[in-house]
Write a protein that holds these residues in place. Structure first.
Motif, PDB file in Angstrom:
ATOM      1  N   ALA A   1       0.676  -1.052  -0.334  1.00 37.49           N
ATOM      2  CA  ALA A   1      -0.123   0.071  -0.471  1.00 37.49           C
ATOM      3  C   ALA A   1       0.752   1.214  -0.219  1.00 37.49           C
ATOM      4  CB  ALA A   1      -0.873   0.538   1.471  1.00 37.49           C
ATOM      5  N   TRP A   2       1.698   0.869   0.563  1.00 39.52           N
ATOM      6  CA  TRP A   2       3.127   2.273   1.043  1.00 39.52           C
ATOM      7  C   TRP A   2       2.933   2.915  -0.735  1.00 39.52           C
ATOM      8  CZ3 TRP A   2       7.463   2.409  -2.078  1.00 39.52           C
ATOM      9  CH2 TRP A   2       8.221   1.049  -1.512  1.00 39.52           C
ATOM     10  N   GLN A   3       3.115   2.057  -2.002  1.00 40.15           N
ATOM     11  CA  GLN A   3       3.549   2.786  -3.110  1.00 40.15           C
ATOM     12  C   GLN A   3       2.400   3.148  -4.079  1.00 40.15           C
ATOM     13  OE1 GLN A   3       4.640  -1.592  -4.799  1.00 40.15           O
ATOM     14  NE2 GLN A   3       6.343   0.130  -5.063  1.00 40.15           N
ATOM     15  N   LYS A   4       1.429   2.547  -4.048  1.00 43.14           N
ATOM     16  CA  LYS A   4      -0.446   2.733  -4.314  1.00 43.14           C
ATOM     17  C   LYS A   4      -0.850   4.194  -4.416  1.00 43.14           C
ATOM     18  CE  LYS A   4      -0.485  -1.596  -4.551  1.00 43.14           C
ATOM     19  NZ  LYS A   4      -1.588  -2.669  -3.571  1.00 43.14           N
ATOM     20  N   GLU A   5      -0.056   5.796  -4.907  1.00 42.13           N
ATOM     21  CA  GLU A   5      -0.240   6.841  -4.766  1.00 42.13           C
ATOM     22  C   GLU A   5      -0.417   7.077  -3.430  1.00 42.13           C
ATOM     23  OE1 GLU A   5      -4.662   7.465  -7.084  1.00 42.13           O
ATOM     24  OE2 GLU A   5      -4.765   5.454  -7.112  1.00 42.13           O
ATOM     25  N   PRO A   6       0.653   7.115  -3.035  1.00 43.32           N
ATOM     26  CA  PRO A   6       1.448   8.059  -2.071  1.00 43.32           C
ATOM     27  C   PRO A   6       0.585   9.309  -1.798  1.00 43.32           C
ATOM     28  CG  PRO A   6       3.047   7.488  -2.892  1.00 43.32           C
ATOM     29  CD  PRO A   6       1.582   6.817  -4.141  1.00 43.32           C
ATOM     30  N   ASN A   7       0.740   9.694  -3.125  1.00 39.58           N
ATOM     31  CA  ASN A   7      -0.276  11.155  -2.528  1.00 39.58           C
ATOM     32  C   ASN A   7      -1.394  11.147  -1.619  1.00 39.58           C
ATOM     33  OD1 ASN A   7       2.240  12.800  -3.469  1.00 39.58           O
ATOM     34  ND2 ASN A   7       1.558  11.895  -5.543  1.00 39.58           N
ATOM     35  N   ARG A   8      -1.858  10.239  -2.046  1.00 35.21           N
ATOM     36  CA  ARG A   8      -3.750  10.343  -1.173  1.00 35.21           C
ATOM     37  C   ARG A   8      -3.591  10.358  -0.239  1.00 35.21           C
ATOM     38  NH1 ARG A   8      -5.846   5.286  -1.952  1.00 35.21           N
ATOM     39  NH2 ARG A   8      -3.988   3.322  -1.903  1.00 35.21           N
ATOM     40  N   TYR A   9      -2.535   9.970   0.961  1.00 32.36           N
ATOM     41  CA  TYR A   9      -2.653  10.112   1.626  1.00 32.36           C
ATOM     42  C   TYR A   9      -2.439  11.164   3.056  1.00 32.36           C
ATOM     43  CZ  TYR A   9      -1.706   5.106   0.725  1.00 32.36           C
ATOM     44  OH  TYR A   9      -1.481   3.815   0.109  1.00 32.36           O
ATOM     45  N   TYR A  10      -2.224  12.463   2.355  1.00 24.01           N
ATOM     46  CA  TYR A  10      -0.857  13.830   2.477  1.00 24.01           C
ATOM     47  C   TYR A  10      -2.683  14.319   1.541  1.00 24.01           C
ATOM     48  CZ  TYR A  10       1.561  11.181   5.324  1.00 24.01           C
ATOM     49  OH  TYR A  10       2.523  10.269   6.678  1.00 24.01           O
ATOM     50  N   ARG A  11      -3.534  13.859   1.353  1.00 25.97           N
ATOM     51  CA  ARG A  11      -4.318  15.306   1.052  1.00 25.97           C
ATOM     52  C   ARG A  11      -4.644  16.338   0.394  1.00 25.97           C
ATOM     53  NH1 ARG A  11      -7.079  10.301   0.183  1.00 25.97           N
ATOM     54  NH2 ARG A  11      -9.517  10.379   0.750  1.00 25.97           N
ATOM     55  N   ASN A  12      -4.742  15.570   2.379  1.00 24.58           N
ATOM     56  CA  ASN A  12      -5.279  17.210   2.915  1.00 24.58           C
ATOM     57  C   ASN A  12      -4.767  17.970   3.581  1.00 24.58           C
ATOM     58  OD1 ASN A  12      -8.187  16.651   2.367  1.00 24.58           O
ATOM     59  ND2 ASN A  12      -8.187  15.390   3.597  1.00 24.58           N
ATOM     60  N   ALA A  13      -3.322  17.135   4.333  1.00 24.29           N
ATOM     61  CA  ALA A  13      -1.840  17.856   4.474  1.00 24.29           C
ATOM     62  C   ALA A  13      -1.400  19.280   4.311  1.00 24.29           C
ATOM     63  CB  ALA A  13      -0.940  16.726   4.963  1.00 24.29           C
ATOM     64  N   PRO A  14      -0.936  19.882   5.250  1.00 23.83           N
ATOM     65  CA  PRO A  14      -0.293  21.387   4.788  1.00 23.83           C
ATOM     66  C   PRO A  14       0.997  20.566   3.361  1.00 23.83           C
ATOM     67  CG  PRO A  14      -0.084  21.166   6.738  1.00 23.83           C
ATOM     68  CD  PRO A  14      -0.665  19.745   6.687  1.00 23.83           C
ATOM     69  N   GLN A  15       0.847  21.714   2.764  1.00 18.72           N
ATOM     70  CA  GLN A  15       2.254  21.341   1.488  1.00 18.72           C
ATOM     71  C   GLN A  15       3.647  20.743   1.998  1.00 18.72           C
ATOM     72  OE1 GLN A  15       0.826  21.475  -1.671  1.00 18.72           O
ATOM     73  NE2 GLN A  15       3.011  19.627  -1.914  1.00 18.72           N
ATOM     74  N   GLU A  16       4.077  22.097   2.864  1.00 18.21           N
ATOM     75  CA  GLU A  16       5.420  21.517   2.940  1.00 18.21           C
ATOM     76  C   GLU A  16       5.674  19.409   4.349  1.00 18.21           C
ATOM     77  OE1 GLU A  16       2.990  24.084   6.562  1.00 18.21           O
ATOM     78  OE2 GLU A  16       3.267  23.623   4.922  1.00 18.21           O
ATOM     79  N   VAL A  17       4.348  19.280   5.076  1.00 18.27           N
ATOM     80  CA  VAL A  17       4.324  17.843   5.548  1.00 18.27           C
ATOM     81  C   VAL A  17       4.025  16.866   3.937  1.00 18.27           C
ATOM     82  CG1 VAL A  17       3.224  16.609   6.917  1.00 18.27           C
ATOM     83  CG2 VAL A  17       2.939  18.692   7.569  1.00 18.27           C
ATOM     84  N   GLN A  18       3.188  17.701   3.134  1.00 16.43           N
ATOM     85  CA  GLN A  18       3.178  16.838   1.913  1.00 16.43           C
ATOM     86  C   GLN A  18       4.716  16.414   1.058  1.00 16.43           C
ATOM     87  OE1 GLN A  18       0.300  16.615  -0.981  1.00 16.43           O
ATOM     88  NE2 GLN A  18      -0.723  18.599  -0.031  1.00 16.43           N
ATOM     89  N   ASN A  19       5.171  17.606   1.202  1.00 16.14           N
ATOM     90  CA  ASN A  19       6.696  17.697   0.327  1.00 16.14           C
ATOM     91  C   ASN A  19       7.816  16.711   1.139  1.00 16.14           C
ATOM     92  OD1 ASN A  19       5.850  19.166  -1.239  1.00 16.14           O
ATOM     93  ND2 ASN A  19       6.656  20.992  -0.714  1.00 16.14           N
ATOM     94  N   LEU A  20       7.416  17.122   2.571  1.00 17.54           N
ATOM     95  CA  LEU A  20       8.208  15.771   3.692  1.00 17.54           C
ATOM     96  C   LEU A  20       7.681  14.632   3.416  1.00 17.54           C
ATOM     97  CD1 LEU A  20      10.411  16.253   6.111  1.00 17.54           C
ATOM     98  CD2 LEU A  20       8.365  16.376   7.443  1.00 17.54           C
ATOM     99  N   LEU A  21       6.802  13.776   4.087  1.00 19.24           N
ATOM    100  CA  LEU A  21       6.120  12.557   4.313  1.00 19.24           C
ATOM    101  C   LEU A  21       5.909  11.776   3.055  1.00 19.24           C
ATOM    102  CD1 LEU A  21       3.931  13.079   7.250  1.00 19.24           C
ATOM    103  CD2 LEU A  21       6.344  12.370   7.388  1.00 19.24           C
ATOM    104  N   VAL A  22       5.550  12.524   1.807  1.00 18.43           N
ATOM    105  CA  VAL A  22       5.603  11.037   0.560  1.00 18.43           C
ATOM    106  C   VAL A  22       6.791  10.889   0.274  1.00 18.43           C
ATOM    107  CG1 VAL A  22       4.656  11.333  -1.915  1.00 18.43           C
ATOM    108  CG2 VAL A  22       3.397  12.838   0.007  1.00 18.43           C
ATOM    109  N   PRO A  23       8.250  11.232  -0.425  1.00 17.13           N
ATOM    110  CA  PRO A  23       9.256  11.099  -0.173  1.00 17.13           C
ATOM    111  C   PRO A  23       9.641  10.214   0.162  1.00 17.13           C
ATOM    112  CG  PRO A  23       8.972  13.478  -0.878  1.00 17.13           C
ATOM    113  CD  PRO A  23       7.627  12.918   0.056  1.00 17.13           C
ATOM    114  N   TRP A  24       9.680  10.463   1.403  1.00  8.81           N
ATOM    115  CA  TRP A  24      10.055  10.179   2.665  1.00  8.81           C
ATOM    116  C   TRP A  24       9.386   8.081   2.563  1.00  8.81           C
ATOM    117  CZ3 TRP A  24       9.279  10.877   8.463  1.00  8.81           C
ATOM    118  CH2 TRP A  24      10.838   9.864   9.938  1.00  8.81           C
TER     119      TRP A  24
END
Length: 200
Positions: A85-108
């Motif tokens: 699941a970690w590799q299936k559209e990972p952006n969706r897990y943070y779609r409501n998070a602030p952009q800086e959080v998305q930028n940190l956690l999705v690549p991590w």
């Protein structure tokens, strides 16, 4: 029922009223509460198979050492998890998070899991366990009982539910209206055996 009471009163019940049915509203509430469970990186690895077909339930019961709660409980969920699941559209897990959080956690997320198959599986099992426990407490708070099951043939149950590749079964969970009172809690390990300060 408050949270503390639900925790104290939750038990693994083996006998259920086979005639009782949940309303759709109750089922929806149970799943709504269940999906509030935590998961690593908010991946929500869990995949729940709600087994409604009576013939399929009978076959699963045969694969579960003929345990009656498999067919008698109002609800039977096979609690599964998607290991990838970690590799299936990972952006969706943070779609409501602030952009800086998305930028940190999705690549991590990719860096964290990509080359560690054991960690991927461990996290999937942990997430499935979190949702199962949340379901048990939610059911108790709603006035119902539950029974987690691991006593079954996982290969046969996987075949019966057509488990996809890269998915695992963590447990099954029977939920319904219990018909007997459980025996007193059988005993606790002394706290000094389970609680340490700073180190063992």
């Amino acid at each position: 029922m408050d949270t503390f009471q639900a925790i104290r009163e939750r038990r693994a019940i083996k006998s259920f009223d086979a005639t009782h049915r949940f309303s759709q509203q109750e089922e929806d509430l149970l799943i709504d509460m269940a999906t509030q469970a935590p998961s690593s990186f908010n991946i929500q690895h869990w995949r729940l198979v709600n087994v409604k077909d009576t013939e399929l339930r009978a076959r699963i019961r045969a694969a579960a050492v003929d345990q009656p709660q498999v067919t008698d409980a109002s609800l039977l969920y096979v609690i599964c998890a998607d290991v990838k699941a970690w590799q299936k559209e990972p952006n969706r897990y943070y779609r409501n998070a602030p952009q800086e959080v998305q930028n940190l956690l999705v690549p991590w997320m990719k860096d964290f899991y990509e080359y560690n198959e054991q960690l991927q599986r461990d996290e999937a099992v942990r997430s499935a366990s979190f949702i199962a426990h949340t379901m048990m407490l939610s059911a108790k708070a709603m006035g119902y009982d539950s029974c987690p099951l691991i006593g079954f043939n996982p290969i046969e149950v996987a075949r019966l539910i057509n488990l996809p590749d890269n998915h695992i079964i963590a447990m099954m969970l029977a939920i319904g209206k219990g018909t007997n009172l459980p025996w007193p809690k059988p005993g606790y390990v002394d706290r000094k055996e389970i609680l340490f300060e700073n180190s063992f």
